[in-house]
Structures are given as C-alpha cells and as structure tokens.
Design an enzyme around this catalytic site. Structure first.
Site, PDB file in Angstrom:
ATOM      1  N   GLU A 171      40.889  40.433 -31.477  1.00  0.00           N
ATOM      2  CA  GLU A 171      39.988  39.501 -30.797  1.00  0.00           C
ATOM      3  C   GLU A 171      39.050  39.010 -31.873  1.00  0.00           C
ATOM      4  O   GLU A 171      38.228  39.774 -32.378  1.00  0.00           O
ATOM      5  CB  GLU A 171      39.197  40.221 -29.705  1.00  0.00           C
ATOM      6  CG  GLU A 171      40.041  40.803 -28.611  1.00  0.00           C
ATOM      7  CD  GLU A 171      40.843  39.756 -27.889  1.00  0.00           C
ATOM      8  OE1 GLU A 171      40.358  38.618 -27.756  1.00  0.00           O
ATOM      9  OE2 GLU A 171      41.971  40.043 -27.493  1.00  0.00           O
ATOM     10  N   CYS A 194      31.242  36.145 -28.640  1.00  0.00           N
ATOM     11  CA  CYS A 194      32.508  35.559 -29.099  1.00  0.00           C
ATOM     12  C   CYS A 194      32.944  34.418 -28.191  1.00  0.00           C
ATOM     13  O   CYS A 194      33.697  33.551 -28.610  1.00  0.00           O
ATOM     14  CB  CYS A 194      33.576  36.635 -29.140  1.00  0.00           C
ATOM     15  SG  CYS A 194      33.710  37.528 -27.591  1.00  0.00           S
TER      16      CYS A 194
HETATM   17  P1  NAP Z   1      33.306  41.784 -38.943  1.00  0.00           P
HETATM   18  O1  NAP Z   1      32.410  41.734 -40.073  1.00  0.00           O
HETATM   19  O2  NAP Z   1      34.655  41.191 -39.049  1.00  0.00           O
HETATM   20  O3  NAP Z   1      33.401  43.310 -38.513  1.00  0.00           O
HETATM   21  C1  NAP Z   1      34.102  43.704 -37.395  1.00  0.00           C
HETATM   22  C2  NAP Z   1      34.389  45.190 -37.466  1.00  0.00           C
HETATM   23  O4  NAP Z   1      35.322  45.432 -38.509  1.00  0.00           O
HETATM   24  C3  NAP Z   1      33.170  46.034 -37.796  1.00  0.00           C
HETATM   25  O5  NAP Z   1      33.239  47.227 -37.070  1.00  0.00           O
HETATM   26  C4  NAP Z   1      33.339  46.290 -39.278  1.00  0.00           C
HETATM   27  O6  NAP Z   1      32.670  47.441 -39.702  1.00  0.00           O
HETATM   28  C5  NAP Z   1      34.827  46.464 -39.345  1.00  0.00           C
HETATM   29  N1  NAP Z   1      35.388  46.350 -40.664  1.00  0.00           N
HETATM   30  C6  NAP Z   1      35.070  45.470 -41.628  1.00  0.00           C
HETATM   31  N2  NAP Z   1      35.848  45.682 -42.708  1.00  0.00           N
HETATM   32  C7  NAP Z   1      36.654  46.715 -42.422  1.00  0.00           C
HETATM   33  C8  NAP Z   1      37.659  47.424 -43.123  1.00  0.00           C
HETATM   34  N3  NAP Z   1      38.010  47.092 -44.358  1.00  0.00           N
HETATM   35  N4  NAP Z   1      38.280  48.450 -42.525  1.00  0.00           N
HETATM   36  C9  NAP Z   1      37.959  48.803 -41.258  1.00  0.00           C
HETATM   37  N5  NAP Z   1      37.004  48.177 -40.544  1.00  0.00           N
HETATM   38  C10 NAP Z   1      36.364  47.142 -41.109  1.00  0.00           C
HETATM   39  O7  NAP Z   1      32.669  41.087 -37.657  1.00  0.00           O
HETATM   40  P2  NAP Z   1      31.185  41.287 -37.085  1.00  0.00           P
HETATM   41  O8  NAP Z   1      30.248  40.589 -38.014  1.00  0.00           O
HETATM   42  O9  NAP Z   1      30.921  42.681 -36.701  1.00  0.00           O
HETATM   43  O10 NAP Z   1      31.294  40.474 -35.730  1.00  0.00           O
HETATM   44  C11 NAP Z   1      31.114  39.083 -35.656  1.00  0.00           C
HETATM   45  C12 NAP Z   1      32.421  38.402 -35.473  1.00  0.00           C
HETATM   46  O11 NAP Z   1      33.169  39.019 -34.436  1.00  0.00           O
HETATM   47  C13 NAP Z   1      32.293  36.965 -35.046  1.00  0.00           C
HETATM   48  O12 NAP Z   1      33.151  36.193 -35.820  1.00  0.00           O
HETATM   49  C14 NAP Z   1      32.744  36.950 -33.607  1.00  0.00           C
HETATM   50  O13 NAP Z   1      33.323  35.765 -33.168  1.00  0.00           O
HETATM   51  C15 NAP Z   1      33.706  38.050 -33.548  1.00  0.00           C
HETATM   52  N6  NAP Z   1      33.764  38.605 -32.216  1.00  0.00           N
HETATM   53  C16 NAP Z   1      34.870  38.412 -31.488  1.00  0.00           C
HETATM   54  C17 NAP Z   1      34.953  38.934 -30.211  1.00  0.00           C
HETATM   55  C18 NAP Z   1      36.160  38.760 -29.370  1.00  0.00           C
HETATM   56  O14 NAP Z   1      36.288  39.429 -28.356  1.00  0.00           O
HETATM   57  N7  NAP Z   1      37.069  37.900 -29.712  1.00  0.00           N
HETATM   58  C19 NAP Z   1      33.876  39.663 -29.700  1.00  0.00           C
HETATM   59  C20 NAP Z   1      32.755  39.828 -30.478  1.00  0.00           C
HETATM   60  C21 NAP Z   1      32.708  39.296 -31.745  1.00  0.00           C
HETATM   61  P3  NAP Z   1      31.311  47.375 -40.555  1.00  0.00           P
HETATM   62  O15 NAP Z   1      30.289  46.797 -39.670  1.00  0.00           O
HETATM   63  O16 NAP Z   1      31.051  48.772 -40.899  1.00  0.00           O
HETATM   64  O17 NAP Z   1      31.596  46.489 -41.735  1.00  0.00           O
END
Ligand code: NAP
Length: 678
Positions: free
Chosen positions: A258, A297
């Site tokens: 997602e 999101c």
């Molecule tokens: P993100 O930076 O992509 O991080 C998402 C998750 O992935 C976090 O728990 C992050 O952990 C983890 N992560 C990052 N690098 C990783 C790796 N190498 N290995 C394992 N895990 C890793 O996104 P975010 O800033 O938290 O969220 C914002 C984004 O999420 C926006 O683009 C939004 O649109 C999207 N979003 C989508 C939905 C949906 O349902 N489609 C819902 C909410 C948000 P760390 O924080 O520890 O880096």
C-alpha cells in the site's frame, strides 16, 4: 517529560534500543523525546518463534475462537485508550486525528471479530465458493478450500497511523491464524509499542502471536520463505526497494504493498454552486487537506472542478482554509496539528515547490502563518497549501508528486471525459471521489475510471448524512489500488483474511470433500440418528445425519385450496391451457411455496424441543414441476453446525424434495437455531 526508549519484543522478551538508536522527535517542538532501534534484532529467532510457537498457538483454535479473541482485544484496548491518546499528541495528532487512528483501529478489530463469526465457519478450513460438479454421476466433485499459511506476517507500517495501521493488518492475520512481526515507522513507534504492551497485558493472545521490531529490520527480509508474507505500507520508493529483495523474489514470498497515491475528487458537472453537492465537495476538500495535516494515504491531492466553477470553488475552499486554526494538537480550539517531524516538513515543502513549478499557489505561505500555542518555526508545522493548475493536461508533477501533507491542487476540467482522464493520470490511486446526484455521471465515472482506482466514493445530498468520508478506509471495503498505489489490497472483510491463507482446489469423492470441509455435500454418507433430528440437541447432531420422510400425494384440491387460502392464483397453478402454453410447464403445477410448506409438514417434529427457531432458507431451487397426482418425499440432512452462544447454535440442513420417480423437484438449505446439549 518521559523519554521513550522504545523496545522491541523478540521471542517473548523486551529488548531495549542499541547504542546507535535513532531519535524520535516531538512533532510539536522538534525536541528529541525518545529513541528506537540501533541494534539489529535476532531476526532468525523472531521468525523461528513466530513459526514454531506463535502460529501453532493461534491455530489450535478455529476461526470463531480467534474472532472472539479479536473482540476481547478490542474491548481491552477500548477501555484503556486514554494512555494512547496522551502519547499520540507528540506525533502531531489532534483529538479528531486520534479518533481516526486509535478508535478507528479498535473499530476495525470489532468489525473483523463480527465478520469472522458471521462469515467464516466455526472450524479451521474456509470454503471458497460452491462445490463444483466435476462428473455426471456426482461421485467426483471439486471444492476450493483455504488453509492458513504456516509462516509469519511481516507488517511494515507507515508513520501516520501508528495504531490503526497496525490493527488493520493484525485483525485479518490473527483471524487467519498467522502470527505477526510488526515493524512500525520509527517516527511514531512509541505509540505502537504502547498499544502492543496493552495487548500483551490483556493476556488474550497466545505466545508468539505478536512480536515488535522498533527500528531497522536487519536481515529479516533475507530470511523469509514461501509461507511468510510482507504487508508493506509506506512510500512507493521504499516499496520498490523492498519488493525487489532477491530472497523474496526467489521464494515467491507474498508482498502486499500500500503505497503513495495521487487521489482525486471530481465535482460533478451537475453540482453547481448553490447545490448541496457543491457544498459537500468544499467541506470534503477542506477535511481531506486538514485531517491529520494531510498525512493520509487516501487524502485528496487533486480536486477536479468544471472550468466555470473553479473561481467560486477556490474562493469557498480558501475561505475555510483561512479559518482553520493550526497549532498545538492538545488544544481543543486547534483543528490542524503539525506534520510528524521536521524531516517530513522539509519533504512536504520540497514536493510543494515541485508542484508550484506547474501551478499557482493560491494559499499557504510556509514562512508566514500562525501556530496557536506553539512555535510555528519549530516541529513540523506547515500551513494548508492550495494550488491552481491552469494547464492540467500539460502538467506532470501535479499528477505524480505526492506531498504527504496539507497540499492539494485544483484542476479545471472541460467535460466529464476530461475529468476522468485527469483522474486516471495519477497512474493508479487508492480512492477517487465524485460529488454528483446524476446517476449517468456516476456510471460514466465508474466505467471510465474503474481500472485505475481501488475505491470510488460517491457523495450527494441523499447519502451525506451517513456517508463515511472520502478518506476513510472501512474494514468492510477493500483498501488498496492499482499501479502507483502498490497493486495491493487490504481490508475488504474476509478478503484480507484470505491474503493470509493458501487457496487449494480439492478434487475427490463426496465423502472426502465432506471430511475436509466439515460440511456434508450431496453424495456423501448419510447416517441415521437414534431419534428424530428435531429431538436432538445441537451437540448431539452429527454432520450427515439424515431423515427421510414418508411420501405425500399432491392433489388438485391441495393446489386449489392453497390458491384460495393465500390468494396466489397464478395461471400456472389454476389454468390448465394457459399453463400448458408456458414452455416450462406440462399443465397445472403445484405452487413452489406449497411444496415448501408440505416439506416442513413432512419433516417437522411438532413438540417443544431443542429446535428454537427457523431463521431462513438459502439457495432455494425449484428444479422440476410437480403435477397433481405426484407424490413427494423429503430428505433432511445435517449439513453444517455453527455454535453461536453457549446456549444455542445454528444448524444448516440440506433439504431435498423428490418425486415418486426419485427425481429432485426442489432443494435448499434451511437454517434453524438449536439449543445446545445432547
Ligand atoms: P516510508 O519512509 O516508505 O516508510 C514506511 C515503512 O517502511 C516504515 O516503517 C519504515 O521504517 C520502513 N522501512 C524503510 N526502509 C526500510 C527497509 N530498508 N527495510 C525495512 N523497512 C523499511 O514511508 P513513511 O514516510 O513512513 O510513510 C509515508 C508514505 O506512506 C506516504 O508516501 C504515504 O502515501 C504512504 N502511505 C500509504 C498508505 C496506504 O495505505 N497506501 C498508508 C499510509 C501511508 P522507518 O520509519 O524505521 O524508516
């Protein structure tokens, strides 16, 4: 102030952050208020614990027991959510945002608890679809069945909903019988940790059902296999990186993503200023920009408005946005809190600038706004930023840049086809909304945009009082979208449970299928009970237990009596010539409802006993007409049993009516509630 040293929960032990822990900031002040991670957890141990302790522990129970567990968890959290509210302010969440996250998450548990008991069997095999007739004689049948994966569900969540984001994934995983390793985003993991501690205190989950990684996941993804799955929520960039992990590709590990989405909302051509639909659109646009400071999101990023209406729309929305109080989320008079962190603020401003290269900024100067009760230059504060893109066809960044904050762009459209084409330029979104009262517009949008969006939300004056909002994913409906949105699917009731199970086509004799599915199928063994089945309690009845009734003649007098008594004088029952002229009937035939009533008369045992109520019929088919002079018999077979309470359970009976030649004239499932006992 408490400093949050967020711990991981590994194989039943809490483990503190390591020396290289990452800081957690207050969204309000930017001050460091905690830390997490810094030492890679023993992921081999975690997976082993999930697979050998958590999974087997969960799967000693069936779907209904696990559904009861979800309900108990929801009740436990609901009674203790104040602690979560208190923690959540520092993530930037206002009270209203917290209701979406914390109450929304608990509500999702409740819905899955109810759906698990209503829509899944009281057992451990889920039957997917009807029995397939694979042979003429009925001795070889097919049935799709789903059984739980035997690995672990790795749940990587975004920062914006630290509670809902976790619970909406835990509910279907637990219901399926799959243990979870939760990896929240570091920025808000202190709230997730607190919720997990509460769940563990509740002592409802079996050991190993849930583990937590605060901080980095180390080599976790390199250790996953075919029975594990990853449910990822976050940015498209991270999703692409993780999805491409060679080990996941080699093992065919399920990866549900997602990710970001350039959601759009269309103001219908009929929704002119002055209509309720116009006002609803303005209100929704405002809510979507400001709730959770736009860090949703599903938030509306692109507002598609008929060209002649752009002026009044932007004026109405800008007026509302100007009145929106930004500030410390703890204050009741504040409507919009800060973004989660200074880093997020920088990211949003950078993306807003990219959008600003193609669109005119109508509102929102990040260097000149007031944050009530807080320092606007500290933490993650930004004002709502509204843009107008005069050339939506020529624009690229507007359709492809997700500024994950209170940022949206107004796009003028010429006609509905143009609006649909612009909506689809997001290359796949989670939610498209439409404000119209015109059914043709709704149909045109559904057909033109259906392939590009996971959900279509239509609002107008008729639905407004009860409509749930463009941005709210509901546990009943799927959440996910094609293309850029990740191609994944979550929620959607039982569908999400099935993502944690393997569907298998089983082919074999009726007895084999009945044994596997826990449900009698035609052709499987029939047994005779020691007494009439209506005299036997829920616990005593056996699947396959069958009663054959005596025959009963059906006469013309019966048909005429029934017609007079009920008023159903349809010609097929009353007029020989007219009935014979009908391609389905040889002449006058008995009413189907008369046959059902006769069937009950043939199989019912009249005295008070364990059968408490008849609650309905399913799958009724009249297969052959019954003529005056025919004789019918009934076969009543216990098909399935579902315990509902300690006092009673539902019995599903298969009822078959046959004529004097042994041909089936009708069949159906009958449901009764039967008292427990033997
Ligand atoms: P993100 O930076 O992509 O991080 C998402 C998750 O992935 C976090 O728990 C992050 O952990 C983890 N992560 C990052 N690098 C990783 C790796 N190498 N290995 C394992 N895990 C890793 O996104 P975010 O800033 O938290 O969220 C914002 C984004 O999420 C926006 O683009 C939004 O649109 C999207 N979003 C989508 C939905 C949906 O349902 N489609 C819902 C909410 C948000 P760390 O924080 O520890 O880096």
């Amino acid at each position: 102030m408490t400093f949050h040293r967020v711990e991981s929960f590994v194989a039943g032990q809490w483990i503190g952050p390591g020396s290289a822990a990452r800081p957690i900031e207050s969204a309000i002040t930017g001050a460091v208020i905690g830390e997490a991670g810094g030492a890679a957890p023993d992921t081999g141990l975690m997976l082993d614990y999930a697979r050998t302790v958590g999974g087997p522990g969960l799967r000693t129970a069936g779907f209904h027991d696990r559904a009861r567990m979800l309900k108990a968890l929801a009740q436990y959290l609901d009674a203790r959510k104040d602690g979560l509210y208190a923690l959540s302010f520092d993530t930037g969440a206002t009270r209203a945002d917290q209701r979406i996250d914390i109450d929304g998450g608990i509500g999702t548990l409740f819905v899955y608890a109810a759906k698990g008991r209503r829509e899944m069997p009281d057992g451990d095999v889920y039957l997917d679809g009807p029995v397939e007739q694979l042979s003429r004689g009925g001795s070889f049948l097919g049935q799709h069945v789903c059984t739980p994966l035997t690995g672990a569900a790795i749940q990587i969540n975004a920062f914006n909903f630290p509670v809902w984001g976790m619970l909406e994934k835990l509910a279907p995983a637990f219901l399926a019988g799959v243990p979870a390793i939760v990896k929240p985003a570091t920025a808000t993991c202190q709230v997730t940790e607190a919720a997990i501690r509460l769940m563990l205190d509740a002592d409802i989950l079996p050991d190993g059902a849930i583990q937590l990684i605060a901080g980095g996941t180390g080599d976790l993804l390199d250790r996953l296999g075919a029975q594990d799955l990853v449910s990822f929520t976050g940015s498209a960039e991270t999703a692409i990186r993780l999805r491409a992990t060679p080990n996941l590709l080699e093992n065919g590990t399920r990866f549900i993503a997602e990710q970001d989405s350039l959601n759009a909302s269309i103001l219908g051509p009929d929704a002119a200023p002055g209509t309720p639909e116009f006002d609803l659109f303005v209100a929704e646009a405002h809510r979507e920009m400001t709730a959770k400071a736009g860090q949703k999101c599903t938030a509306i990023r692109r507002m598609l408005v008929p060209e002649p209406v752009v002026e009044p729309f932007q004026a109405a929305l800008a007026a509302r946005l100007r009145d929106t109080v930004i500030g410390d989320p703890r204050r009741d008079d504040v409507a919009m809190g800060p973004l989660v962190s200074r880093a997020q603020r920088a990211d949003v401003l950078d993306k807003a600038a990219r959008i600003g290269a193609e669109a005119t900024r109508l509102l929102g100067d990040p260097d000149a706004f007031v944050a009530r009760g807080a320092d606007a230059a500290a933490g993650g504060f930004v004002p709502p930023m509204l843009f107008l893109c005069a050339d939506p066809d020529g624009a690229a960044a507007v359709h492809g840049t997700e500024a994950f904050g209170p940022v949206a762009t107004v796009l003028p459209y010429r006609d509905l086809d143009h609006a649909i084409a612009l909506g689809n330029r997001g290359q796949g979104s989670l939610a498209l909304s439409l404000f119209t009262r015109d059914p043709d517009t709704a149909r045109q949008v559904a057909l033109g945009a259906g392939a590009w969006h996971g959900r279509l939300y239509i609002n107008n004056r008729d639905a407004a009082a009860e409509a749930t909002g463009h941005g709210a994913p509901l546990p009943h409906m799927i959440h996910g979208g094609p293309g850029r949105a990740g191609g994944g699917e979550e929620l959607g009731g039982v569908r999400a449970v099935l993502h944690h199970m393997q569907r298998m086509a089983v082919q074999g004799s009726p007895d084999m299928l009945a044994a596997i599915g826990g449900r009698w199928v035609p052709g499987a063994a029939e047994t005779e009970g020691p007494a009439h089945p209506f005299r036997r309690g829920f616990g005593a009845l056996q699947i396959g237990e069958t009663l054959w009734s005596e025959p009963r003649d059906v006469t013309l007098a019966d048909i005429e009596h029934f017609a007079e008594f009920t008023g159903d004088r349809f010609y097929a029952h009353m007029d020989e010539d007219a009935a014979a002229a009908n391609p389905f009937f040889p002449g006058r035939v008995a009413h189907g409802y008369l046959l059902l009533a006769f069937a009950a008369g043939l199989f019912v045992d009249p005295d008070p006993g364990p059968v408490l109520a008849n609650t309905g019929l399913d799958n009724l088919r009249f297969q052959k007409p019954v003529r005056p002079g025919d004789a019918i018999r009934v076969r009543l077979t216990v098909k399935a049993k579902t315990r509902r309470t300690d006092a009673y359970g539902e019995v599903r009976w298969h009822v078959t009516l046959v004529n004097q030649a042994g041909e089936t004239v009708a069949d159906y499932d009958l449901m009764t509630m039967n008292a427990n006992g033997h």
